[in-house]
Design an enzyme around this catalytic site. Structure first.
Site, short mmCIF file in Angstrom:
data_model
loop_
_atom_site.label_atom_id
_atom_site.label_comp_id
_atom_site.label_asym_id
_atom_site.label_seq_id
_atom_site.Cartn_x
_atom_site.Cartn_y
_atom_site.Cartn_z
N ASP A 45 -12.12 -3.72 30.83
CA ASP A 45 -10.97 -4.20 31.61
C ASP A 45 -11.20 -5.67 32.00
OD1 ASP A 45 -9.80 -1.72 31.40
OD2 ASP A 45 -10.60 -1.00 33.30
N ASP A 83 -18.01 6.90 37.23
CA ASP A 83 -17.91 5.45 37.31
C ASP A 83 -19.26 4.81 36.97
OD1 ASP A 83 -15.87 3.39 39.05
OD2 ASP A 83 -17.91 2.71 38.62
N GLU A 124 -22.16 3.73 25.62
CA GLU A 124 -20.97 2.87 25.71
C GLU A 124 -20.38 3.04 27.10
OE1 GLU A 124 -16.65 1.68 23.75
OE2 GLU A 124 -17.54 3.58 23.15
N GLU A 153 -10.41 2.23 19.72
CA GLU A 153 -8.94 2.29 19.79
C GLU A 153 -8.38 0.91 20.13
OE1 GLU A 153 -10.67 4.97 21.07
OE2 GLU A 153 -9.61 6.77 20.43
N TYR A 154 -8.97 0.25 21.14
CA TYR A 154 -8.47 -1.06 21.56
C TYR A 154 -8.66 -2.10 20.47
CZ TYR A 154 -6.60 -0.92 26.21
OH TYR A 154 -5.76 -0.72 27.27
N GLU A 155 -9.81 -2.08 19.83
CA GLU A 155 -10.07 -3.08 18.79
C GLU A 155 -9.05 -2.94 17.66
OE1 GLU A 155 -14.11 -3.68 17.60
OE2 GLU A 155 -13.52 -5.01 15.97
N LYS A 193 -7.96 -11.66 37.92
CA LYS A 193 -7.93 -12.32 39.24
C LYS A 193 -9.34 -12.50 39.77
CE LYS A 193 -3.41 -10.74 40.62
NZ LYS A 193 -2.73 -9.52 40.97
N GLU A 240 -17.20 7.19 30.80
CA GLU A 240 -15.81 6.81 31.07
C GLU A 240 -15.39 7.35 32.44
OE1 GLU A 240 -13.23 4.93 29.69
OE2 GLU A 240 -12.25 5.67 31.50
#
Ligand SMILES: C[S@@+](CC[C@H](N)C(=O)[O-])C[C@H]1O[C@@H](n2cnc3c(N)ncnc32)[C@H](O)[C@@H]1O
Length: 198
Positions: free
Chosen positions: A109, A87, A35, A179-181, A113, A60
């Site tokens: 993320d 990274d 992931e 967590e985001y989901e 822009k 991460e």
């Protein structure tokens, strides 16, 4: 994503031999599942518990976020979970060509822009790295609450070696939820696709 600074994160991560912070090739007898941008690690930790026959890698870049994985004591006890704090642009220093079976991108993320689009984890540079490290017919699975990232990513894939075989604008929850989901599902439809290497 804005992250809270965790005072002890740097020390804890560098003292822990459970988190990789310098490039070293990761190998496993088990099929490897990665992931990228794993955040606090809930999704991948849950998967590692459900599938002891697979080896999971949480990748991460943010040291403070990574520290939150370290806090999940249960994650540290899982023999089939490796945590990398680095990274994604260093992926080729961690994985040999054709060594990873599947890559998950969960709520990456959005970088709305245009001048930042190249930072998106589905931008061409990243897709090329995924193409290199995935096995033949290896899979890329994507989820997001940000529709433009979903539609743009489908477009990026058109000039890649990936073939989209499933796409959905109302994705159901899977066996593991990040967590985001968990948070975003209450506010927005969830967009997703699955693609295979041609
Ligand atoms: C919005 S969060 C989502 C976290 C998690 N996947 C989830 O669904 O809860 C995106 C995460 O991706 C990480 N990230 C963004 N770009 C990255 C990169 N180039 N390499 C590694 N991680 C990255 C960020 O630090 C952040 O923790």
């Amino acid at each position: 994503m804005r992250t809270k600074k965790v005072k002890q994160a740097f020390e804890a991560i560098h003292q822990s031999n459970l988190i990789m912070t310098t490039p070293q090739i990761i190998r496993s007898e088990q099929p490897m599942v990665l992931e990228v941008g794993s955040g606090k690690g809930k999704f991948i930790t849950e998967l590692a518990k459900l599938h002891p026959d697979l080896h999971y890698i949480a990748f991460e870049k943010d040291i403070n976020v990574c520290y939150r994985i370290l806090e999940k004591q249960e994650a540290l006890l899982l023999p089939n979970l490796t945590i990398v704090q680095d990274d994604a642009n260093a992926l080729l220093s961690y994985f040999e060509p054709k060594s990873v079976s599947k890559i998950y991108l969960n709520f990456s993320d959005p970088w709305p822009k245009k001048r930042h689009h190249k930072r998106r984890l589905t931008a061409e540079t990243y897709l090329k790295m995924y193409e290199t490290i995935l096995v033949d017919e290896g899979e890329l699975e994507f989820r997001s609450d940000f529709e433009p990232l979903y539609t743009d990513s489908l477009e990026y894939l058109m000039t890649s070696r990936f073939e989209v075989y499933w796409a959905n604008t109302q994705c159901e929850a899977r066996e593991a939820v990040s967590e985001y989901e968990e948070k975003k599902r209450k506010e927005s439809p969830i967009y997703g696709f699955k693609a295979k290497l041609k």
